[in-house]
Design an enzyme around this catalytic site. Structure first.
Site, mmCIF file in Angstrom:
data_model
loop_
_atom_site.group_PDB
_atom_site.id
_atom_site.type_symbol
_atom_site.label_atom_id
_atom_site.label_comp_id
_atom_site.label_asym_id
_atom_site.label_seq_id
_atom_site.Cartn_x
_atom_site.Cartn_y
_atom_site.Cartn_z
ATOM 1 N N GLU A 102 4.019 5.574 -28.123
ATOM 2 C CA GLU A 102 4.872 5.690 -26.935
ATOM 3 C C GLU A 102 4.080 6.260 -25.755
ATOM 4 O O GLU A 102 3.392 7.269 -25.884
ATOM 5 C CB GLU A 102 6.060 6.603 -27.254
ATOM 6 C CG GLU A 102 7.043 6.740 -26.093
ATOM 7 C CD GLU A 102 8.213 7.661 -26.424
ATOM 8 O OE1 GLU A 102 9.333 7.363 -25.991
ATOM 9 O OE2 GLU A 102 7.991 8.689 -27.110
ATOM 10 N N LYS A 160 12.794 1.632 -22.560
ATOM 11 C CA LYS A 160 13.630 2.472 -23.407
ATOM 12 C C LYS A 160 14.997 2.620 -22.754
ATOM 13 O O LYS A 160 15.105 2.960 -21.573
ATOM 14 C CB LYS A 160 12.957 3.839 -23.570
ATOM 15 C CG LYS A 160 13.595 4.769 -24.602
ATOM 16 C CD LYS A 160 12.748 6.029 -24.752
ATOM 17 C CE LYS A 160 13.289 6.960 -25.830
ATOM 18 N NZ LYS A 160 12.420 8.152 -26.003
ATOM 19 N N CYS A 166 10.437 5.915 -30.110
ATOM 20 C CA CYS A 166 10.806 7.274 -30.471
ATOM 21 C C CYS A 166 12.233 7.351 -31.022
ATOM 22 O O CYS A 166 12.569 6.678 -31.986
ATOM 23 C CB CYS A 166 10.618 8.163 -29.239
ATOM 24 S SG CYS A 166 10.579 9.937 -29.568
#
Length: 335
Positions: A45, A126, A167
């Site tokens: 990430e 995200k 994540c």
């Protein structure tokens, strides 16, 4: 049936807050993985320009945030062209985590899937940055639900569906279910540097530790019955000093690298790099026999025979929400 495909999970330290040198290091890792026989490589990430760990130490740092924006990666840029060229030159698919900079200087936690032919097959953000990440990153939108790409690995391996999440998106059941419904066979789970748990009295959430996050990746492998590249980054002392994170809960101590590959039944199939301290850099390789995904789904297919859509189903709105929407005279979208 196609032979096993070799994949590479990166465990490396970014060049924090330096876009140009991070791009160079990423291209070198892509070349190294290809020379190691890999056909797909996954990064962690925000690997470019490094995960902004200072947000977990102090809520506001204008100077650091401004520097981070300047060193974030634009989609349409010479830097992205270098990454696509590296994928093409080495005939390897690249799944990259990066901080994306827009023309209005907003940044997003983003992911790119680049084909071995050098084409950008997927770009997504995200959907909801986690906790302190919201102090600097914006939200994704409907189009970012499209997070699986069919990659052509001809002639040896044919077409394989590869997906990715970032994540704690691996803690969102509806998002995971939608991702799995797209038929991915290989999943790249991107994480920041992760510290090991210090035990039952550790004040940090266990779900933020190396063990807890690997647990989520293993759970995803079980739920999807697919292979998972669990990819983390390294943050050693020089980077901690640069980010000033000693008093935080992310990148407080050297380490963070705990990359591995997970089989469709949830078992870890690779060893640690070095002594497993998290400070060592390297690439984790694994040869994936995709027949195992088919065999495992014979037992467990949560979007197929092991589902009950007559009782439970998922609703999705994939429309991209724009900040400027033109309405015609009848109130319909248009010029």
């Amino acid at each position: 049936m196609a032979p096993p495909i070799r994949v590479a999970a990166v465990q490396a330290e970014p060049v924090y807050l330096n876009l140009a040198v991070s791009i160079k290091k990423a291209c070198d890792l892509i070349e190294e993985a290809a020379k190691g026989g890999a056909k797909l490589i996954g990064f962690s990430e925000c690997w470019i320009p490094g995960y902004p760990a200072w947000i977990w130490a102090r809520p506001v740092d204008v100077e650091m945030q401004t520097r981070y924006i300047y060193n974030s990666l634009c989609i349409n840029s010479p830097e992205m062209d270098l990454l696509k060229a590296a994928a093409k030159e080495n005939s390897i698919a690249v799944v990259l985590g990066f901080s994306e900079r827009t023309q209005s200087d907003s940044i997003y936690i983003s992911q790119a899937i680049i084909s071995p032919q050098g084409d950008l097959l997927r770009h997504r953000r995200k959907l909801k940055p986690t906790h302190m990440e919201r102090t600097i990153f914006g939200d994704g939108s409907g189009g970012d639900l499209n997070n699986v790409a069919e990659i052509d690995f001809v002639p040896e391996h044919g077409k394989i569906k590869v997906g990715t999440l970032a994540c704690w998106e691996h803690a969102q059941p509806l998002l995971k279910y939608h991702t799995i419904s797209q038929g991915e066979q290989i999943h790249v789970a991107m994480w920041p540097p992760l510290a090991k748990s210090t035990g039952a009295q550790d004040p940090t959430l266990w779900s933020m530790t190396a063990e807890g996050c690997q647990n989520m990746s293993q759970t995803y492998a079980i739920e999807s019955a697919g292979f998972v590249l669990h990819v983390t980054a390294v943050c050693n002392q020089d980077s901690i000093d640069k980010l000033k994170t000693t008093e935080g809960i992310v990148c407080a101590k050297p380490g963070g690298g705990h990359s591995c590959v997970i089989a469709p039944d949830g078992r870890r199939v690779t060893e640690t790099i070095g002594e497993g301290t998290g400070m060592e850099e390297g690439i984790v390789y694994a040869d994936l026999d995709l027949v195992k995904t088919v065999a495992t789904r014979g037992f467990l297919d949560i979007v197929g025979h092991y589902s009950r859509p007559d009782l439970l189903w998922l609703g999705v709105d994939k429309r991209q929400k724009e900040v400027v929407v033109g309405l015609g005279p009848l109130g319909k979208e248009g010029a």
